[in-house]
Design a protein around this motif. Structure first.
Motif, short mmCIF file in Angstrom:
data_model
loop_
_atom_site.label_atom_id
_atom_site.label_comp_id
_atom_site.label_asym_id
_atom_site.label_seq_id
_atom_site.Cartn_x
_atom_site.Cartn_y
_atom_site.Cartn_z
N ARG A 1 15.71 12.49 -9.81
CA ARG A 1 16.03 11.05 -9.98
C ARG A 1 17.52 10.84 -10.21
NH1 ARG A 1 11.16 11.12 -13.27
NH2 ARG A 1 9.47 10.29 -11.97
N ASP A 2 18.11 11.69 -11.06
CA ASP A 2 19.55 11.56 -11.32
C ASP A 2 20.37 11.74 -10.05
OD1 ASP A 2 19.04 11.13 -14.01
OD2 ASP A 2 19.61 13.16 -14.64
N HIS A 3 19.96 12.70 -9.21
CA HIS A 3 20.67 12.92 -7.95
C HIS A 3 20.58 11.68 -7.06
CE1 HIS A 3 22.08 14.85 -4.29
NE2 HIS A 3 20.99 14.41 -3.68
N LYS A 4 19.39 11.13 -6.93
CA LYS A 4 19.21 9.95 -6.08
C LYS A 4 19.94 8.74 -6.65
CE LYS A 4 16.86 12.17 -3.06
NZ LYS A 4 17.48 12.48 -1.77
N ASP A 5 19.95 8.58 -7.97
CA ASP A 5 20.69 7.49 -8.61
C ASP A 5 22.19 7.64 -8.35
OD1 ASP A 5 18.37 6.34 -9.60
OD2 ASP A 5 18.64 7.15 -11.64
N SER A 6 22.67 8.87 -8.41
CA SER A 6 24.09 9.13 -8.15
C SER A 6 24.46 8.72 -6.73
CB SER A 6 24.37 10.63 -8.38
OG SER A 6 25.67 10.96 -7.96
N PHE A 7 23.61 9.05 -5.77
CA PHE A 7 23.87 8.67 -4.38
C PHE A 7 23.86 7.14 -4.24
CE2 PHE A 7 22.11 7.90 -0.01
CZ PHE A 7 23.29 8.17 0.66
N GLN A 8 22.90 6.48 -4.88
CA GLN A 8 22.82 5.02 -4.83
C GLN A 8 24.11 4.39 -5.39
OE1 GLN A 8 20.18 2.92 -3.68
NE2 GLN A 8 21.74 1.35 -3.96
N ARG A 9 24.61 4.92 -6.51
CA ARG A 9 25.86 4.39 -7.09
C ARG A 9 27.05 4.64 -6.17
NH1 ARG A 9 23.63 6.92 -11.51
NH2 ARG A 9 25.17 8.61 -11.42
N PHE A 10 27.06 5.80 -5.53
CA PHE A 10 28.14 6.14 -4.60
C PHE A 10 28.19 5.12 -3.46
CE2 PHE A 10 29.52 8.53 -0.79
CZ PHE A 10 30.79 8.90 -1.20
N ALA B 1 21.18 3.13 1.41
CA ALA B 1 20.67 4.33 0.76
C ALA B 1 19.26 4.63 1.24
CB ALA B 1 20.71 4.17 -0.76
N LEU B 2 18.46 3.61 1.38
CA LEU B 2 17.09 3.79 1.87
C LEU B 2 17.08 4.34 3.30
CD1 LEU B 2 14.11 3.42 1.15
CD2 LEU B 2 14.27 1.09 2.03
N LEU B 3 17.98 3.84 4.14
CA LEU B 3 18.11 4.38 5.50
C LEU B 3 18.47 5.87 5.47
CD1 LEU B 3 20.09 1.71 7.58
CD2 LEU B 3 17.81 2.62 8.07
N ALA B 4 19.40 6.23 4.60
CA ALA B 4 19.82 7.63 4.51
C ALA B 4 18.68 8.51 4.01
CB ALA B 4 21.04 7.76 3.59
N GLU B 5 17.95 8.04 3.01
CA GLU B 5 16.83 8.82 2.47
C GLU B 5 15.74 8.98 3.52
OE1 GLU B 5 17.09 10.42 -0.19
OE2 GLU B 5 18.56 9.35 -1.39
N GLY B 6 15.44 7.90 4.22
CA GLY B 6 14.42 7.98 5.26
C GLY B 6 14.84 8.89 6.40
N GLY C 1 23.64 23.11 -8.28
CA GLY C 1 24.52 23.59 -7.21
C GLY C 1 24.38 22.76 -5.95
N ARG C 2 23.15 22.39 -5.60
CA ARG C 2 22.92 21.55 -4.42
C ARG C 2 23.57 20.18 -4.60
NH1 ARG C 2 20.29 22.42 0.04
NH2 ARG C 2 19.53 24.53 0.18
N HIS C 3 23.49 19.64 -5.80
CA HIS C 3 24.10 18.33 -6.06
C HIS C 3 25.62 18.41 -5.86
CE1 HIS C 3 24.74 14.40 -7.88
NE2 HIS C 3 25.66 14.96 -8.65
N GLU C 4 26.23 19.47 -6.38
CA GLU C 4 27.68 19.62 -6.22
C GLU C 4 28.07 19.78 -4.75
OE1 GLU C 4 28.48 22.91 -8.82
OE2 GLU C 4 28.14 21.69 -10.62
N LEU C 5 27.31 20.56 -3.99
CA LEU C 5 27.59 20.72 -2.56
C LEU C 5 27.43 19.39 -1.81
CD1 LEU C 5 25.95 24.14 -1.64
CD2 LEU C 5 28.38 23.53 -1.50
N TRP C 6 26.37 18.66 -2.15
CA TRP C 6 26.11 17.35 -1.53
C TRP C 6 27.28 16.42 -1.79
CZ3 TRP C 6 23.15 14.34 1.55
CH2 TRP C 6 23.19 12.95 1.34
#
Length: 196
Positions: free
Chosen positions: A129-138, A161-166, A66-71
């Protein structure tokens, strides 16, 4: 024909359980919240809770789904409102600033879940990991439209992506949205350097 003895759980009840668990996990941490507290807060019987989610790990997975879909919905809406690929990349940080300013913000639910359970639950680690990979691909897809050179676009996407994660981690610890503002400024410098 055999009949099922399993109790069907109404979608509304399942959604209420997930919503309740999400709020409790996010506010206090996954390990601090037991299934009995989720049951009582959601106002469901233990039988219905376990019919919907036979174990806590399945419930955590549903919460993270659910969090992934909202994100994805939130970030996609922010990016779609931008006009150029550069603006789309920067819109990510505008979205983060808005999210960080929400009074319920407690950091990234996936980072939190991984921090609590990543070493002991391969399933939860994989979801994070899948969520973070999805964001990286986006980000990589947008960067590919902003930067003609594929290698430079890929490097830019990794940096952004690293800036956003940090920024997510920093904002959670600091309790302010300032990290998104600083990350956006740094992102603009990186984008401009990559597109020169």
């Amino acid at each position: 024909m055999a009949t099922s003895t399993a109790t069907a759980v109404e979608p509304e009840t399942t959604a209420r359980i997930v919503e309740t668990a999400d709020a409790l996990f996010y506010a206090r941490g996954i390990q601090a919240v037991g299934m009995d507290e989720i049951r009582s807060t959601a106002g469901v019987s233990l039988k219905k809770l376990y019919a919907a989610f036979p174990g806590k790990e399945q419930l955590i997975a549903a919460v993270l789904t659910g969090r992934h879909e909202l994100w994805e919905q939130g970030i996609r809406t922010a990016v779609d409102a931008a006009e150029t690929p550069r603006d789309e990349l920067l819109a990510v940080y505008d979205f983060l600033e808005s999210w960080f300013g929400d009074e319920t913000f407690r950091g990234c639910g996936f980072i939190n879940a991984f921090g609590e359970l990543g070493a002991t639950s391969p399933a939860i680690a994989e979801i994070a990991r899948d969520h973070k990979d999805s964001f990286q691909r986006f980000i990589a897809d947008i960067a590919a439209h902003a930067v003609a050179d594929a290698d430079r676009a890929e490097e830019l996407a990794a940096q952004l992506a690293l800036l956003a994660e940090g920024a997510q981690t920093t904002a959670a610890i600091a309790g302010t949205a300032d990290a998104a503002v600083h990350a956006r400024r740094a992102a603009a410098v990186l984008i401009d350097a990559a597109t020169r």
